[in-house]
Scaffold this active site. Structure first.
Site, PDB file in Angstrom:
ATOM      1  N   LEU A  65      -0.301   1.467   1.731  1.00  0.00           N
ATOM      2  CA  LEU A  65      -0.130   2.288   2.923  1.00  0.00           C
ATOM      3  C   LEU A  65       0.316   3.704   2.562  1.00  0.00           C
ATOM      4  O   LEU A  65       0.748   3.956   1.435  1.00  0.00           O
ATOM      5  CB  LEU A  65       0.886   1.599   3.851  1.00  0.00           C
ATOM      6  CG  LEU A  65       0.459   0.194   4.325  1.00  0.00           C
ATOM      7  CD1 LEU A  65       1.637  -0.562   4.923  1.00  0.00           C
ATOM      8  CD2 LEU A  65      -0.686   0.298   5.317  1.00  0.00           C
ATOM      9  N   PRO A  66       0.230   4.643   3.513  1.00  0.00           N
ATOM     10  CA  PRO A  66       0.463   6.054   3.188  1.00  0.00           C
ATOM     11  C   PRO A  66       1.881   6.423   2.753  1.00  0.00           C
ATOM     12  O   PRO A  66       2.067   7.247   1.858  1.00  0.00           O
ATOM     13  CB  PRO A  66       0.094   6.778   4.497  1.00  0.00           C
ATOM     14  CG  PRO A  66      -0.817   5.846   5.204  1.00  0.00           C
ATOM     15  CD  PRO A  66      -0.315   4.475   4.874  1.00  0.00           C
ATOM     16  N   THR A  94       2.641   4.303  -2.796  1.00  0.00           N
ATOM     17  CA  THR A  94       3.594   5.197  -3.450  1.00  0.00           C
ATOM     18  C   THR A  94       4.536   5.699  -2.368  1.00  0.00           C
ATOM     19  O   THR A  94       4.122   6.435  -1.461  1.00  0.00           O
ATOM     20  CB  THR A  94       2.876   6.387  -4.116  1.00  0.00           C
ATOM     21  OG1 THR A  94       2.038   5.893  -5.164  1.00  0.00           O
ATOM     22  CG2 THR A  94       3.892   7.352  -4.717  1.00  0.00           C
ATOM     23  N   LYS A 169       6.508   5.841 -11.202  1.00  0.00           N
ATOM     24  CA  LYS A 169       5.337   6.534 -10.646  1.00  0.00           C
ATOM     25  C   LYS A 169       5.625   8.007 -10.372  1.00  0.00           C
ATOM     26  O   LYS A 169       4.846   8.886 -10.764  1.00  0.00           O
ATOM     27  CB  LYS A 169       4.903   5.839  -9.351  1.00  0.00           C
ATOM     28  CG  LYS A 169       3.801   6.557  -8.561  1.00  0.00           C
ATOM     29  CD  LYS A 169       2.480   6.625  -9.326  1.00  0.00           C
ATOM     30  CE  LYS A 169       1.431   7.428  -8.555  1.00  0.00           C
ATOM     31  NZ  LYS A 169       0.915   6.730  -7.382  1.00  0.00           N
ATOM     32  N   LYS A 244       2.210  15.086  -2.349  1.00  0.00           N
ATOM     33  CA  LYS A 244       3.063  14.006  -1.848  1.00  0.00           C
ATOM     34  C   LYS A 244       3.978  13.486  -2.949  1.00  0.00           C
ATOM     35  O   LYS A 244       5.185  13.316  -2.754  1.00  0.00           O
ATOM     36  CB  LYS A 244       2.195  12.870  -1.305  1.00  0.00           C
ATOM     37  CG  LYS A 244       2.970  11.596  -0.970  1.00  0.00           C
ATOM     38  CD  LYS A 244       2.058  10.415  -0.743  1.00  0.00           C
ATOM     39  CE  LYS A 244       2.819   9.110  -0.644  1.00  0.00           C
ATOM     40  NZ  LYS A 244       1.946   7.930  -0.505  1.00  0.00           N
TER      41      LYS A 244
END
Length: 291
Positions: A65-66, A94, A169, A244
């Site tokens: 998901l976003p 992420t 990450k 992001k």
């Protein structure tokens, strides 16, 4: 047969769910997009009418998901108290480290086993099943998640406890963003000083300046292996996605009182580039702003 509820079939999730189905898993897929559901169905997944429908009888739940708010919403509104006790929860999104840790703790308290498993590799790797997974969570959660993740990737690495996957990450992508800016700067300077880009590549790629951004993802068209630069900076890893991740890294750095000046400067440059309407281009297109 292991049944997996797969929630989130966007650019990354669609290919990932398809690979699970191809490897023999019973994938019950759900997304708000009817088009994404049709693609998943064509790839061998069962299209679920809702998240609750996907969860019915699932041994594991994979979310892609976003942002953290979306993962938290699905977990708290759809999964907790509805999925069977002991269900394995794998979040491949992420998201911010704090939310990942909080959801991991909440899941454990409610009788679930949760891991955060963000990915590296982009859309092409998602489709090809060659992603790298950085996994945070308890040992038993990693052991259960590993074969599922291996069906979608080339490398599955246990980073540590809950939230460690997200930490790995954002640190990795902060390094990637900063190194791409530095690589682009070097090529632009070499060009302005009259050095042929290919000659510079031939030298730097076997010298101390060598890095992944140069030898595997060169931002200059026609130099090195084929990259998005050779396709007008289309495809690959979008500027908006790099932005992001850099924002998540900056947020985490602030909470940890860590000094990240190179990451901060990369964030500023990508923000300015995105503000020019370039957010859909591959992140290596940052070289365009330096020329």
């Amino acid at each position: 047969m292991t049944t997996i509820a797969f929630i989130g079939l966007g650019n990354m999730g669609g290919g990932m769910a398809a690979n699970l189905a191809a490897k023999g898993y019973d994938v019950r897929a759900f997304d708000l997009s009817a088009e994404a559901l049709e693609k998943a169905k064509a790839a061998g997944c069962t299209a679920a009418a809702s998240a609750a429908d996907a969860l019915a009888g699932a041994d594991a739940v994979v979310t892609m998901l976003p942002a953290g708010q979306h993962v938290a919403g699905v977990y708290r509104d759809e999964v907790f108290g509805k999925a069977a006790a002991g269900t394995l929860l794998i979040d491949c999104s992420t998201i911010d480290v704090a939310t990942a840790k909080a959801l991991g703790a909440e899941a454990a308290a409610k009788g679930y086993v949760a891991v955060d498993a963000p990915v590296s590799g982009g859309i092409a790797a998602a489709n090809a099943g060659t992603l790298t997974f950085m996994v945070g969570g308890p040992d038993d959660g990693f052991a259960r998640a590993q074969p599922i993740l291996q069906a979608m990737g080339k490398a599955v690495i246990h980073a540590g406890g809950s939230g460690a996957g997200q930490t790995a990450k954002i640190c990795n992508n902060m390094l990637l963003g900063a190194s791409m800016v530095a690589t682009a700067e070097a090529f632009v300077l070499a060009d302005k000083l009259g050095l042929d880009p290919q000659r510079f590549y031939d030298i730097a790629s076997v010298s101390s300046g060598q890095c992944w951004s140069m030898t595997s993802y060169c931002p200059v068209p026609g130099v090195g292996p084929e990259t998005p630069a050779d396709r007008g900076y289309q495809g690959g890893f979008a500027v908006a996605l790099m932005l992001k991740d850099l924002r998540l890294a900056a947020e985490a750095a602030g909470s940890a009182s860590a000094s990240t000046p190179m990451g901060a400067r990369a964030l500023e440059l990508y923000e300015a580039f995105a503000a020019e309407g370039q957010g859909g281009l591959d992140f290596s297109a940052i070289i365009k702003s330096l020329r």
